[in-house]
Design an enzyme around this catalytic site. Structure first.
Site, PDB file in Angstrom:
ATOM      1  N   ASP A  67       0.991   7.133 -11.019  1.00  0.00           N
ATOM      2  CA  ASP A  67       1.429   6.096 -10.392  1.00  0.00           C
ATOM      3  C   ASP A  67       1.580   6.138  -8.840  1.00  0.00           C
ATOM      4  O   ASP A  67       1.991   6.938  -8.447  1.00  0.00           O
ATOM      5  CB  ASP A  67       2.654   5.502 -12.203  1.00  0.00           C
ATOM      6  N   SER A  68       1.890   4.715  -8.588  1.00  0.00           N
ATOM      7  CA  SER A  68       2.896   4.719  -7.186  1.00  0.00           C
ATOM      8  C   SER A  68       4.512   4.753  -7.497  1.00  0.00           C
ATOM      9  O   SER A  68       5.139   5.657  -6.443  1.00  0.00           O
ATOM     10  CB  SER A  68       2.801   2.953  -6.504  1.00  0.00           C
ATOM     11  N   TYR A 120       2.131   0.143  -3.851  1.00  0.00           N
ATOM     12  CA  TYR A 120       0.601   0.536  -2.804  1.00  0.00           C
ATOM     13  C   TYR A 120       0.833  -1.363  -3.651  1.00  0.00           C
ATOM     14  O   TYR A 120      -0.266  -1.458  -2.582  1.00  0.00           O
ATOM     15  CB  TYR A 120      -0.071   1.389  -4.758  1.00  0.00           C
ATOM     16  N   CYS A 142      -2.006   2.974 -12.836  1.00  0.00           N
ATOM     17  CA  CYS A 142      -1.531   2.134 -11.182  1.00  0.00           C
ATOM     18  C   CYS A 142      -2.358   1.739 -11.782  1.00  0.00           C
ATOM     19  O   CYS A 142      -4.088   1.600 -11.080  1.00  0.00           O
ATOM     20  CB  CYS A 142      -0.887   2.653 -10.717  1.00  0.00           C
ATOM     21  N   GLU A 146      12.252  -3.004 -10.077  1.00  0.00           N
ATOM     22  CA  GLU A 146      13.051  -2.020  -9.475  1.00  0.00           C
ATOM     23  C   GLU A 146      14.687  -1.785  -9.093  1.00  0.00           C
ATOM     24  O   GLU A 146      15.316  -1.854  -9.212  1.00  0.00           O
ATOM     25  CB  GLU A 146      12.042  -1.899  -8.460  1.00  0.00           C
ATOM     26  N   CYS A 196      -0.414  -5.501 -14.102  1.00  0.00           N
ATOM     27  CA  CYS A 196       0.642  -4.035 -13.399  1.00  0.00           C
ATOM     28  C   CYS A 196       1.534  -3.662 -14.193  1.00  0.00           C
ATOM     29  O   CYS A 196       2.408  -4.090 -15.546  1.00  0.00           O
ATOM     30  CB  CYS A 196       1.635  -5.561 -12.947  1.00  0.00           C
ATOM     31  N   HIS A 224       5.019  -2.190 -14.284  1.00  0.00           N
ATOM     32  CA  HIS A 224       6.479  -2.995 -14.497  1.00  0.00           C
ATOM     33  C   HIS A 224       6.089  -4.310 -15.763  1.00  0.00           C
ATOM     34  O   HIS A 224       7.584  -5.037 -15.439  1.00  0.00           O
ATOM     35  CB  HIS A 224       6.485  -3.366 -13.076  1.00  0.00           C
TER      36      HIS A 224
END
Ligand code: DGL
Length: 272
Positions: free
Chosen positions: A9-10, A41, A72, A157, A191, A193
């Site tokens: 993953d990024s 990304y 990702c 994040e 996505c 997240h």
């Protein structure tokens, strides 16, 4: 020689996918690689995402992975096809790199009743048109509305996902998607997240709409792939171990990884 399953993953988000895969397939060994030093990304160009992802895949191959999952969405959207078609034949045609978009799109066929699909994803995934292309290939003429949510990754994040400030940004994107197609009956969280924002998204979306998270779907799809490919299964080591690699500071990685995994880990720093 047999080796672990690589999960790329990024950054942190792929840990949501890794978690689901490990719950379903706990017996295998895994190497997780997060390119945190170069994340996110989601707003990067096609060429850059392709180059960075290829470097990560080569690193995982060098560490003995015969099978790599691009956990990702942005990398799956912008790099997977090139890697499969241009690089694998040159690097090692017996190895496999799989993404998260195709299994997700397969799964929505059983969820939607009216073929109106909404997608929340990064700007990069939305701009790639990858979900639309894959949905057209698998399901024909579904009505697809993809909507970019550039604020959602930073919210997660920065540990804001379950705080009141996130409500505004969730509501704003949900309203925009439903204004574009009020008949949507299925929304894909496209996505890594976004599962961390699930409770807020669920609260903002009318209850008639199904919300599809990718973790379990990707895990089922991998289990099915391994059943159908015993030759690959035989090349995977089984010890229930996971190694975590990051291109950023490992202490920083370990600290935020806890948010995604729900338990502590130790990571090692590598260069790509
Ligand atoms: N992992 C990315 C994805 O699923 C989100 C984070 C990023 O933009 O790098 O699209």
């Amino acid at each position: 020689m047999a080796g672990p399953i690589g999960v790329f993953d990024s950054g942190y988000g792929g840990l949501t996918i890794l978690s689901a895969i490990r719950s379903e397939l706990p017996e295998y060994d895994y190497v997780y690689l997060g390119d945190n030093a170069r994340a996110p990304y989601g707003s990067r160009s096609f060429d850059i995402v392709y180059r960075f992802t290829l470097e990560a895949v080569e690193e995982l191959f060098a560490r003995g992975c015969h099978l790599v999952i691009l956990a990702c969405n942005t990398a799956s959207a912008k790099a997977l096809r090139n890697i499969q078609q241009l690089d694998l034949p040159r690097l090692d045609p017996s190895r496999r790199v799989l993404g998260v978009i195709r299994p997700t799109v397969e799964a929505i066929g059983d969820v939607t009743r009216n073929g109106h699909i909404g997608i929340f994803a990064t700007p990069g995934t939305v701009a790639s048109g990858s979900y639309e292309i894959e949905i057209a290939k698998q399901h024909g003429d579904f009505a697809v509305t993809a909507h970019a949510c550039p604020m959602w990754v930073p919210l997660v994040e920065n540990r804001e996902a379950d705080r009141p400030g996130a409500d505004y940004f969730v509501r704003q994107e949900v309203d925009a998607l439903l204004a574009a197609d009020g008949d949507v009956d299925t929304i894909i969280l496209g996505c890594t997240h976004y599962p961390l924002l699930y409770d807020k998204i669920r609260a903002a979306v009318p209850s008639r709409i199904e919300i599809v998270r990718q973790g379990e779907i990707v895990a089922h799809s991998l289990a099915d792939y391994l059943r159908r490919h015993p030759e690959m299964d035989a090349r995977l080591t089984r010890g229930g171990r996971t190694t975590y690699l990051t291109t950023e500071n490992p202490d920083k990685f370990s600290s935020l990884a806890t948010l995604f995994l729900g338990h502590d880990i130790e990571a090692e720093r590598i260069e790509l």
